[in-house]
Design a protein around this motif. Structure first.
Motif, PDB file in Angstrom:
ATOM      1  N   ARG A  58       3.493   0.486  52.224  1.00 19.95           N
ATOM      2  CA  ARG A  58       2.743   1.091  51.118  1.00 19.95           C
ATOM      3  C   ARG A  58       1.299   0.576  51.052  1.00 19.95           C
ATOM      4  O   ARG A  58       0.365   1.358  50.870  1.00 19.95           O
ATOM      5  N   LYS A  59       1.126  -0.723  51.207  1.00 16.96           N
ATOM      6  CA  LYS A  59      -0.214  -1.315  51.120  1.00 16.96           C
ATOM      7  C   LYS A  59      -1.133  -0.753  52.207  1.00 16.96           C
ATOM      8  O   LYS A  59      -2.269  -0.379  51.931  1.00 16.96           O
ATOM      9  N   THR A  60      -0.627  -0.684  53.427  1.00 14.61           N
ATOM     10  CA  THR A  60      -1.421  -0.130  54.524  1.00 14.61           C
ATOM     11  C   THR A  60      -1.818   1.312  54.222  1.00 14.61           C
ATOM     12  O   THR A  60      -2.953   1.721  54.470  1.00 14.61           O
ATOM     13  N   PHE A  61      -0.887   2.081  53.675  1.00 11.17           N
ATOM     14  CA  PHE A  61      -1.119   3.502  53.426  1.00 11.17           C
ATOM     15  C   PHE A  61      -2.164   3.733  52.339  1.00 11.17           C
ATOM     16  O   PHE A  61      -3.023   4.597  52.478  1.00 11.17           O
ATOM     17  N   TYR A  62      -2.083   2.956  51.259  1.00 14.60           N
ATOM     18  CA  TYR A  62      -2.955   3.205  50.120  1.00 14.60           C
ATOM     19  C   TYR A  62      -4.213   2.335  50.055  1.00 14.60           C
ATOM     20  O   TYR A  62      -5.195   2.731  49.459  1.00 14.60           O
ATOM     21  N   GLU A  65      -7.750   2.428  55.383  1.00 13.87           N
ATOM     22  CA  GLU A  65      -7.823   3.724  56.057  1.00 13.87           C
ATOM     23  C   GLU A  65      -7.259   3.627  57.468  1.00 13.87           C
ATOM     24  O   GLU A  65      -7.588   4.438  58.338  1.00 13.87           O
ATOM     25  N   ARG A  66      -6.377   2.646  57.710  1.00 12.50           N
ATOM     26  CA  ARG A  66      -5.828   2.438  59.051  1.00 12.50           C
ATOM     27  C   ARG A  66      -5.024   3.635  59.541  1.00 12.50           C
ATOM     28  O   ARG A  66      -5.073   3.967  60.726  1.00 12.50           O
ATOM     29  N   LEU A  68      -5.473   6.838  58.667  1.00  9.84           N
ATOM     30  CA  LEU A  68      -6.460   7.867  58.995  1.00  9.84           C
ATOM     31  C   LEU A  68      -7.105   7.567  60.349  1.00  9.84           C
ATOM     32  O   LEU A  68      -7.227   8.450  61.202  1.00  9.84           O
ATOM     33  N   GLN A  69      -7.487   6.315  60.564  1.00 16.20           N
ATOM     34  CA  GLN A  69      -8.105   5.933  61.837  1.00 16.20           C
ATOM     35  C   GLN A  69      -7.137   6.126  63.004  1.00 16.20           C
ATOM     36  O   GLN A  69      -7.519   6.618  64.077  1.00 16.20           O
ATOM     37  N   LEU A  70      -5.875   5.765  62.801  1.00 17.41           N
ATOM     38  CA  LEU A  70      -4.858   5.950  63.827  1.00 17.41           C
ATOM     39  C   LEU A  70      -4.728   7.431  64.200  1.00 17.41           C
ATOM     40  O   LEU A  70      -4.692   7.789  65.381  1.00 17.41           O
ATOM     41  N   LEU A  71      -4.655   8.292  63.188  1.00 20.53           N
ATOM     42  CA  LEU A  71      -4.533   9.726  63.435  1.00 20.53           C
ATOM     43  C   LEU A  71      -5.749  10.266  64.186  1.00 20.53           C
ATOM     44  O   LEU A  71      -5.605  11.026  65.151  1.00 20.53           O
ATOM     45  N   GLN A  72      -6.922   9.864  63.760  1.00 18.56           N
ATOM     46  CA  GLN A  72      -8.151  10.333  64.414  1.00 18.56           C
ATOM     47  C   GLN A  72      -8.247   9.806  65.842  1.00 18.56           C
ATOM     48  O   GLN A  72      -8.600  10.552  66.760  1.00 18.56           O
ATOM     49  N   ASN A  73      -7.909   8.537  66.034  1.00 18.62           N
ATOM     50  CA  ASN A  73      -7.957   7.957  67.381  1.00 18.62           C
ATOM     51  C   ASN A  73      -6.953   8.613  68.321  1.00 18.62           C
ATOM     52  O   ASN A  73      -7.163   8.668  69.534  1.00 18.62           O
ATOM     53  N   ASP A  74      -5.842   9.096  67.762  1.00 22.52           N
ATOM     54  CA  ASP A  74      -4.811   9.754  68.568  1.00 22.52           C
ATOM     55  C   ASP A  74      -5.095  11.247  68.747  1.00 22.52           C
ATOM     56  O   ASP A  74      -4.309  11.955  69.365  1.00 22.52           O
ATOM     57  N   GLY A  75      -6.204  11.724  68.201  1.00 18.95           N
ATOM     58  CA  GLY A  75      -6.586  13.121  68.364  1.00 18.95           C
ATOM     59  C   GLY A  75      -5.699  14.097  67.602  1.00 18.95           C
ATOM     60  O   GLY A  75      -5.542  15.250  68.008  1.00 18.95           O
ATOM     61  N   ILE A  76      -5.152  13.642  66.478  1.00 23.21           N
ATOM     62  CA  ILE A  76      -4.280  14.503  65.677  1.00 23.21           C
ATOM     63  C   ILE A  76      -5.119  15.576  64.990  1.00 23.21           C
ATOM     64  O   ILE A  76      -6.120  15.275  64.334  1.00 23.21           O
ATOM     65  N   ASP A  77      -4.688  16.824  65.133  1.00 24.01           N
ATOM     66  CA  ASP A  77      -5.386  17.970  64.557  1.00 24.01           C
ATOM     67  C   ASP A  77      -4.776  18.449  63.242  1.00 24.01           C
ATOM     68  O   ASP A  77      -5.467  19.070  62.434  1.00 24.01           O
ATOM     69  N   PHE A  78      -3.469  18.205  63.062  1.00 22.62           N
ATOM     70  CA  PHE A  78      -2.742  18.817  61.953  1.00 22.62           C
ATOM     71  C   PHE A  78      -1.613  17.885  61.532  1.00 22.62           C
ATOM     72  O   PHE A  78      -0.988  17.248  62.391  1.00 22.62           O
ATOM     73  N   ILE A  79      -1.355  17.805  60.219  1.00 22.58           N
ATOM     74  CA  ILE A  79      -0.320  16.913  59.693  1.00 22.58           C
ATOM     75  C   ILE A  79       0.737  17.742  58.966  1.00 22.58           C
ATOM     76  O   ILE A  79       0.405  18.616  58.168  1.00 22.58           O
ATOM     77  N   VAL A  80       1.994  17.420  59.264  1.00 20.97           N
ATOM     78  CA  VAL A  80       3.124  18.084  58.624  1.00 20.97           C
ATOM     79  C   VAL A  80       3.939  17.038  57.873  1.00 20.97           C
ATOM     80  O   VAL A  80       4.343  16.027  58.462  1.00 20.97           O
TER      81      VAL A  80
END
Length: 192
Positions: A58-62, A65-66, A68-80
Motif C-alpha cells: 500500500r505504501k509503495t502504491f500511494y 510514483e514507483r 508509475l515509473q515501473l509501468l512507463q519503463n516497461d513500455g505499458i500502453d494500457f492498464i486493465v
C-alpha cells in the motif's frame, strides 16, 4: 505491439481470460501483472501463463510514483483492472488518461462506490430486489466506479436467486465481454 498491464487483487479469473484472449496476437500482449496481495491466486495464474508479476504494498502504491515509473519503463500502453481493490492514485490516472479500465459486477451507477465489490455488490442487488444485474466496464478516474461507462451487459435476477447465483451469472458476463471490450477500447484509444 501494444502492451497491457493487469492489476488484480484476487483469484485472477478475469485476468486469465484476458491473457488467453490476447495469446498469440502480434499487435497486443499482456506484458505484466501487478497485485497488492502476496497471497492472490492471480500470482499462480501469471506464472502458469509466463507473465511477469509484481507484488507491491500500500505504501509503495500511494506514497511513491514507483509503480508509475515501473509501468512507463516497461513500455505499458494500457492498464486493465481485474478485481483490483485499491483506489487508483491521481498521479497514475494522470499518467494514463483514458487508458485505465475497470469492470464492476453491477449496473452502475447502482451498487457502486467504496466498499462495493464482490459479494457485497451481489448481496445489495438481492436485498434491493433488483430484477437485473450485470457488468459495467468503465474508464477509471480518481473516484471509485465514477469513470465514463464504456459498456454494460445485463442478466436476469430471479426472486429466488441468492447472491451466489447472481455472482455466477455476472461472472459469465465478465468472462465473455471484458476481453473483447478491452481490445475494442485499446483500438479506439489509438495507442501507437
Amino acid at each position: 505491439m501494444k502492451r497491457i498491464a493487469i492489476f488484480a487483487s484476487g483469484s485472477g479469473s478475469n485476468a486469465e481470460k484476458i491473457c488467453d484472449y490476447f495469446l498469440g496476437r502480434t499487435d497486443v500482449e499482456v506484458s505484466l501483472i501487478l497485485t497488492n496481495n502476496p497471497e492472490a491466486g492471480v500470482i499462480k495464474r501469471s506464472r502458469r501463463l509466463h507473465i511477469p508479476v509484481v507484488v507491491f504494498d500500500r505504501k509503495t502504491f500511494y506514497e511513491s510514483e514507483r509503480i508509475l515509473q515501473l509501468l512507463q519503463n516497461d513500455g505499458i500502453d494500457f492498464i486493465v483492472l481485474a478485481g483490483f481493490m485499491m483506489l487508483i492514485p491521481q498521479f497514475l490516472v494522470d499518467g494514463y488518461p483514458d487508458k485505465i479500465v475497470n469492470i464492476h459486477p453491477a449496473l452502475l451507477p447502482k451498487h457502486g462506490g467504496k466498499g462495493m465489490y464482490g459479494h457485497f455488490v451481489h448481496e445489495a442487488v438481492v436485498t434491493a430486489k433488483d430484477t437485473q444485474s450485470g457488468i459495467t466496464i468503465h474508464f477509471v478516474n480518481e473516484r471509485y466506479d465514477e469513470g465514463n461507462i464504456i459498456f454494460q451487459a445485463t442478466c436476469e435476477v430471479l426472486p429466488t436467486d441468492s447472491p451466489e447465483d447472481v455472482a455466477t451469472k455476472v461472472q459469465v458476463l465478465e468472462h465473455v465481454h471484458y476481453p473483447r471490450v478491452v481490445d475494442e477500447t485499446i483500438l479506439k484509444a489509438g495507442i501507437e
